[in-house]
Design an enzyme around this catalytic site. Structure first.
Site, PDB file in Angstrom:
ATOM      1  N   LYS A 228       0.844  -1.194   0.000  1.00  0.00           N
ATOM      2  CA  LYS A 228       0.000   0.000   0.000  1.00  0.00           C
ATOM      3  C   LYS A 228       0.881   1.247   0.000  1.00  0.00           C
ATOM      4  CE  LYS A 228      -3.605  -2.044   2.996  1.00  0.00           C
ATOM      5  NZ  LYS A 228      -4.798  -1.905   2.156  1.00  0.00           N
ATOM      6  N   ARG A 302      -9.755 -11.960   2.594  1.00  0.00           N
ATOM      7  CA  ARG A 302     -10.648 -13.009   2.104  1.00  0.00           C
ATOM      8  C   ARG A 302      -9.976 -14.378   2.127  1.00  0.00           C
ATOM      9  NH1 ARG A 302     -11.410  -9.977  -3.465  1.00  0.00           N
ATOM     10  NH2 ARG A 302     -11.178  -8.295  -1.937  1.00  0.00           N
TER      11      ARG A 302
END
Length: 449
Positions: A228, A302
């Site tokens: 990020k 996930r």
């Protein structure tokens, strides 16, 4: 402080000052100061000595008024003890709102003193205490930075939580995850200096309906090798917000003694960068046996949820509910205050939304739109963990998780933000509870003894 010393907080609807039945002096004082019951406005009423003898609090117009509007008073008032009076609506929700608004996080700096509330006999004191504690658990954990809440510390917190509530707890840590067939939890967390793990908490009578909660516990998310930008990491201590809120919900369930067999599964990892980090293009085999091509290492939540959901689904629970700070796409679609709700049971989804509206804990149902499954296709594996392009990111994440649930009678996925960018009614700026009151309200109505 005794009841006689508690200052009254007199709630007044917009334009209904006369209904407060103040004495002539207080009425004149309110009128002279232009107080009409404006939402969130506080006005001190002085006594003969000049000391404050009561407060007026404006709840605003009835139409569209948040159920926990008294949180605006709790946020503004300083140290002292108060009692609610006037136009309260539901006394329990009024008390809850005040106490949630009074929340302060003071672990690292001296916060503004927290006001206390003396509850009247018409409020459900146990319910107020239970839901206040549920929110506080979530907020305190989310607000704690990763240097003090990495995977090791998170496990200690969870163990202390379980011990205090007579819950059993087991942990599978490090390479033991591979032996126990949780390969994706291991892959996501193996680059961290602190080992990945899966915490498994249980409570209740085995003969009661099985309710299983799963919470994403990423204690910090760098994004992995798909790193990020700096701005994207600033709030990543909150990436365990799903786990924090699941613990808050579990507290409410246990404290209320609901007639359920409760299981709580929390995969705890740090998505770090090191030589052992999983890579874009890797193919992981999940607990269920599905192979997953890694399209983006920043879609790690996930992956750990998939292994945990597969485990939970094996015993066919009546309800399987997960919470996760999963996608930025959810915030683009619905903003920070309205978490998307995905559910395989539309009636349950409606009940959850209704319960959320009653307690200022809103949710909005989004579609499990099966045609979008194609966005996660892979040429070399069963599925890709990141949808192609930038469309429908929250939906495709939910569809990815759905692949790992087939036996549960009903499945709920809540893509929460877990953070208030600025102070809201009953929520201070910072880490926050979301979806806990909505979920608890439905479970209470269905499984109260």
């Amino acid at each position: 402080m005794s009841k006689a010393q508690a200052l009254k907080l007199i709630c007044v609807e917009e334009g209904a000052l006369a209904a407060a039945k103040l004495d002539a002096r207080a009425q004149a004082w309110a009128e002279a100061n232009g107080f009409t019951g404006q939402r969130g406005r506080l006005l001190a009423i002085p006594g003969d000595s000049g000391a404050i003898e009561a407060w007026l609090f404006g709840t605003g117009e009835a139409a569209g008024r948040p159920a926990l509007v008294t949180g605006l008073a709790g946020a503004q008032l300083g140290e002292g003890t108060y009692s609610l009076a006037g136009a309260l609506g539901d006394p329990t929700l009024a008390a809850l709102g005040f106490k949630l608004g009074a929340y302060r996080f003071d672990r690292y700096s001296k916060a503004k003193a927290q006001p206390a509330l003396e509850l009247g006999s018409d409020a459900d004191a146990a319910e107020v205490a239970r839901l206040t504690e549920a929110a506080t658990i979530a907020r305190d954990l989310i607000n704690t930075p990763a240097n003090d809440l990495g995977p090791d510390a998170m496990e200690r917190e969870i163990r202390a939580f379980a011990k205090a509530r007579n819950m059993s707890v087991d942990a599978i840590v490090g390479d033991a995850l591979l032996a126990a067939n949780f390969p994706m939890i291991h892959a996501v967390g193996r680059a961290s200096a602190e080992a990945p793990r899966l915490l498994d908490l249980r409570w209740g009578n085995e003969a009661d309906p099985k309710i299983t909660l799963v919470g994403k516990g990423v204690t910090f998310d760098t994004g992995g090798l798909d790193i990020k930008p700096a701005s994207g990491m600033l709030l990543m201590k909150k990436d365990m917000g799903g786990a924090a809120n699941v613990l808050g919900l579990a507290h409410a369930i246990v404290d209320a003694g609901l007639k359920v067999r409760l299981r709580v599964l929390i995969p705890v990892v740090e998505n770090a960068i090191a030589g052992a980090a999983f890579r874009p293009g890797d193919v992981l085999t999940s607990r269920l046996g599905l192979t997953v091509e890694i399209g983006n290492t920043d879609a790690e939540g996930r992956l750990i949820l998939a292994d945990a959901l597969a485990l939970a689904d094996e015993e066919s629970p009546e309800l399987l509910l997960d919470m996760a700070t999963l996608t930025g796409a959810a915030r683009v679609a619905l903003g920070p205050d309205l978490p998307p709700l995905y559910c395989t049971d539309d009636a349950l989804a409606r009940d959850l939304m209704a319960a959320g509206l009653k307690t200022d804990d809103p949710l909005w149902q989004m579609p499990l739109w099966s045609p979008y499954d194609a966005m996660m296709s892979s040429k070399i594996a069963d599925v890709n963990n990141a949808g192609a392009g930038g469309f429908a990111g929250s939906i495709t994440a939910a569809l990815f998780l759905r692949r790992f649930v087939s036996k549960a009678k009903a499945w709920v996925h809540l893509d929460i933000f877990g953070w208030a960018p600025e102070a809201r009614v009953s929520r201070s700026q910072g880490g926050t509870d979301q979806a806990t009151r909505a979920a608890y309200g439905v479970l209470r109505d269905r499984y109260s003894k």
